[in-house]
Design a protein around this motif. Structure first.
Motif, PDB file in Angstrom:
ATOM      1  N   HIS A 175       0.853  -1.169  -0.072  1.00  0.00           N
ATOM      2  CA  HIS A 175       0.043   0.051  -0.157  1.00  0.00           C
ATOM      3  C   HIS A 175       0.855   1.248   0.102  1.00  0.00           C
ATOM      4  O   HIS A 175       0.389   2.414  -0.173  1.00  0.00           O
ATOM      5  N   ARG A 176       2.209   1.055  -0.241  1.00  0.00           N
ATOM      6  CA  ARG A 176       3.129   2.100   0.186  1.00  0.00           C
ATOM      7  C   ARG A 176       3.611   2.642  -1.369  1.00  0.00           C
ATOM      8  O   ARG A 176       3.561   1.816  -2.382  1.00  0.00           O
ATOM      9  N   ASN A 177       4.082   3.834  -1.297  1.00  0.00           N
ATOM     10  CA  ASN A 177       4.808   4.193  -2.622  1.00  0.00           C
ATOM     11  C   ASN A 177       6.269   3.815  -2.737  1.00  0.00           C
ATOM     12  O   ASN A 177       7.390   4.415  -2.097  1.00  0.00           O
ATOM     13  N   LEU A 178       6.457   2.527  -3.506  1.00  0.00           N
ATOM     14  CA  LEU A 178       7.977   2.052  -3.325  1.00  0.00           C
ATOM     15  C   LEU A 178       8.941   3.015  -3.901  1.00  0.00           C
ATOM     16  O   LEU A 178      10.084   3.104  -3.686  1.00  0.00           O
ATOM     17  N   LYS A 179       8.635   3.893  -5.216  1.00  0.00           N
ATOM     18  CA  LYS A 179       9.056   4.712  -5.788  1.00  0.00           C
ATOM     19  C   LYS A 179       9.859   5.910  -4.668  1.00  0.00           C
ATOM     20  O   LYS A 179      11.121   6.283  -4.936  1.00  0.00           O
ATOM     21  N   GLU A 180       8.896   6.170  -3.960  1.00  0.00           N
ATOM     22  CA  GLU A 180       9.343   7.412  -3.056  1.00  0.00           C
ATOM     23  C   GLU A 180      10.220   6.687  -1.991  1.00  0.00           C
ATOM     24  O   GLU A 180      10.998   7.366  -1.440  1.00  0.00           O
ATOM     25  N   LEU A 181       9.926   5.665  -1.351  1.00  0.00           N
ATOM     26  CA  LEU A 181      10.620   4.737  -0.716  1.00  0.00           C
ATOM     27  C   LEU A 181      12.129   4.524  -1.388  1.00  0.00           C
ATOM     28  O   LEU A 181      13.090   4.869  -0.424  1.00  0.00           O
ATOM     29  N   ALA A 182      12.186   4.465  -2.543  1.00  0.00           N
ATOM     30  CA  ALA A 182      13.440   4.207  -3.130  1.00  0.00           C
ATOM     31  C   ALA A 182      14.291   5.617  -3.217  1.00  0.00           C
ATOM     32  O   ALA A 182      15.582   5.622  -3.049  1.00  0.00           O
ATOM     33  N   ARG A 183      13.599   6.602  -3.444  1.00  0.00           N
ATOM     34  CA  ARG A 183      14.241   7.844  -3.556  1.00  0.00           C
ATOM     35  C   ARG A 183      14.749   8.270  -2.260  1.00  0.00           C
ATOM     36  O   ARG A 183      15.762   8.957  -1.848  1.00  0.00           O
ATOM     37  N   ALA A 184      14.086   7.859  -0.820  1.00  0.00           N
ATOM     38  CA  ALA A 184      14.598   8.192   0.369  1.00  0.00           C
ATOM     39  C   ALA A 184      15.584   6.888   0.925  1.00  0.00           C
ATOM     40  O   ALA A 184      15.789   6.906   2.027  1.00  0.00           O
ATOM     41  N   ALA A 185      15.816   6.070   0.097  1.00  0.00           N
ATOM     42  CA  ALA A 185      16.924   4.891   0.432  1.00  0.00           C
ATOM     43  C   ALA A 185      16.213   4.026   1.367  1.00  0.00           C
ATOM     44  O   ALA A 185      17.193   3.350   1.886  1.00  0.00           O
ATOM     45  N   GLN A 186      15.009   4.070   1.465  1.00  0.00           N
ATOM     46  CA  GLN A 186      14.405   2.962   2.281  1.00  0.00           C
ATOM     47  C   GLN A 186      13.993   1.636   1.446  1.00  0.00           C
ATOM     48  O   GLN A 186      13.334   0.536   1.984  1.00  0.00           O
ATOM     49  N   PHE A 187      14.091   1.830   0.208  1.00  0.00           N
ATOM     50  CA  PHE A 187      13.953   0.704  -0.580  1.00  0.00           C
ATOM     51  C   PHE A 187      14.746   0.503  -1.877  1.00  0.00           C
ATOM     52  O   PHE A 187      15.174   1.704  -2.344  1.00  0.00           O
ATOM     53  N   ARG A 188      15.381  -1.018  -2.127  1.00  0.00           N
ATOM     54  CA  ARG A 188      16.220  -0.638  -3.103  1.00  0.00           C
ATOM     55  C   ARG A 188      15.894  -0.347  -4.553  1.00  0.00           C
ATOM     56  O   ARG A 188      14.805  -0.932  -4.797  1.00  0.00           O
ATOM     57  N   GLU A 189      16.440   0.627  -5.299  1.00  0.00           N
ATOM     58  CA  GLU A 189      15.848   1.133  -6.431  1.00  0.00           C
ATOM     59  C   GLU A 189      15.858  -0.072  -7.489  1.00  0.00           C
ATOM     60  O   GLU A 189      14.911  -0.251  -8.302  1.00  0.00           O
TER      61      GLU A 189
END
Length: 463
Positions: free
Chosen positions: A275-289
């Motif tokens: 339910h989360r925005n993975l792209k935004e998490l990737a930009r915040a270094a919280q999810f591997r791009e």
């Protein structure tokens, strides 16, 4: 072209329905009774059977067993809740009351034919989820059914997006059951429910002695899904270390147990949901791009319930039938006021909240009517920020047209949401405190503070 069998003893209705469906490009056969249908046709060859409930000789529901995997839509002039419950219990895919209008019949048929592979199969290692179906007639759901059918024929990685409670796992199960992997297991994993210290061991397995408490070697969930499907729910909660191992699995098709130096080849199709925005998490270094782009092969969006219109009522009625049957309660129906309330409610918990509300109402109901108070919904009577903006613009436009104090260029009809927010706060903060401002705008005090910071709106001076 879909092939449909009509079983109806009234020749006028049978002929009229045949003309309607043939006009809409369906291949039609018909019969006047169950015996005639079974003797003249191979029932397995049809995509859908539409049958009257009451027929000479045997009831239309007998076709459910005779047709086996072919869905049966029951028509009845005796459209009580009990007849609907009985038909659904026996395996009818849906029911429709006579007299019906053409649009209702065509819409129901299109939905069944689009959903047929989804609703016929319900295999999962989590049996408690098997009672739920994906259903819907709104454009977003019909588009979703079409995309599920297309992607199921491939082994592509799928990312399912949607708010909590919308039914993302049902989409994953539908894809699995329509795929060539349907006879192999589908393993469902909620990444948010497993402690971070155990997630790698759970997914990839471990060798004996690889960490404290590892008294035996253990197969991981990915290996358990070999030749089948792995569904990772809430993948946005997966720790970065586990993300790196998952990326290798997607790239190389192999895994290595915790504490092992040997890799194991696996053939697993991955479906992930969040339910989360993975792209935004990737930009915040919280999810591997790099993992994000590996997942972003096919994206499916599950619409929130509040955007599904009349699907809300359709789902509510199905849940009502199911709840009455499951609890052995008397038949119940939704009052007109309940329907209106459900269509107006925002459903923050989505389909899961709707199902719980219906079950609660069935438990509390003293008669066969489900009234709004039984649903237990927290109806928000305060106007939304969008409504306040609209009202404010309308009032301001009227006032400014009358006084002609503002030029056309500065008319508030062109205000953005931020413009409106800023103007409203500045104009009213001298007469309202922060709590009242937030309440009037329909937001929390924290949201008000954050938007003040974003827009640079100073607080009123003290004193």
């Amino acid at each position: 072209m879909s092939r449909i069998l009509i079983v109806e003893d009234e020749s006028i209705i049978r002929a009229a329905l045949r003309r309607l469906l043939e006009k809409n490009n369906y291949n039609i056969d018909d019969a006047a009774s169950v015996d005639e249908a079974a003797s003249q046709f191979n029932l397995d060859s049809f995509d859908l059977i539409i049958s009257d409930l009451r027929l000479p000789g045997a009831p239309g529901t007998d076709l459910i067993q005779l047709a086996r995997s072919v869905p049966v839509l029951i028509m009845t002039s005796y459209a009580s809740m009990k007849s609907a419950v009985d038909a659904m219990k026996m395996g009818a895919v849906d029911y429709i009351a006579k007299p019906f209008n053409h649009e209702e019949m065509l819409s129901t048929i299109a939905t069944i034919l689009n959903q047929q592979p989804i609703e016929q199969h319900s295999v999962s290692i989590e049996p408690e989820a098997q009672h739920t179906e994906i259903t819907g007639k709104c454009d977003a759901m019909l588009n979703l059914f079409s995309r599920i059918s297309k992607v199921a024929r491939t082994d592509a990685t799928v990312l399912v997006l949607g708010e909590s409670g919308t039914g993302k796992e049902l989409v994953a199960r539908a894809i699995h059951e329509q795929s060539s992997r349907a006879k192999a297991p589908m393993i469902s994993v909620n990444c948010a429910a497993i402690p971070e210290s155990l997630i790698e061991s759970e997914l990839f397995g471990h060798e004996k002695g690889s960490f404290t408490g590892a008294d035996n070697s253990r197969c991981g969930l990915i290996e358990a899904a070999d030749n089948g499907t792995l569904f990772l729910d809430e993948i946005g909660e997966l720790p970065l270390e586990a993300q790196a191992r998952l990326l290798r699995f997607l790239q190389e098709g192999e895994i290595r147990k915790v504490g092992s130096i040997q890799s194991i080849k696996v053939n697993v199709r991955l479906i992930a949901a969040t339910h989360r925005n993975l792209k935004e998490l990737a930009r915040a270094a919280q999810f591997r791009e790099d993992l994000y782009y590996r997942l972003y092969v096919m994206e499916l969006n599950m619409p929130p319930l509040r955007e599904r219109g009349q699907d809300i009522i359709t789902l509510a009625e199905r849940f009502l039938i199911s709840a009455c049957s499951r609890m052995n309660c008397p038949e119940a129906v939704l009052s007109d006021s309940s329907r209106q309330v459900m269509l107006q409610y925002s459903w923050p918990g989505n389909v899961r909240e709707l199902e719980n509300a219906i079950e609660r109402a069935v438990i509390l109901a003293d008669n066969h009517f489900i009234t709004p108070d039984l649903l237990g919904l927290d109806i928000e009577t305060r106007p939304s920020l969008q409504q306040l903006e609209s009202d404010y613009i309308e009032q301001s436009t009227t006032r400014e047209t009358t006084t002609s104090h503002l030029s056309k260029k500065n008319s508030p009809a062109g205000l953005s949401m931020d413009d409106y927010f800023q103007r409203f706060v500045i104009e009213h903060q001298n007469e309202m405190n922060e709590t009242d401002l937030a309440k009037k705008l329909g937001v929390s005090r924290k949201c008000l503070w954050e938007r003040r910071q974003k827009l640079g709106i100073p607080k009123r001076p003290k004193g």
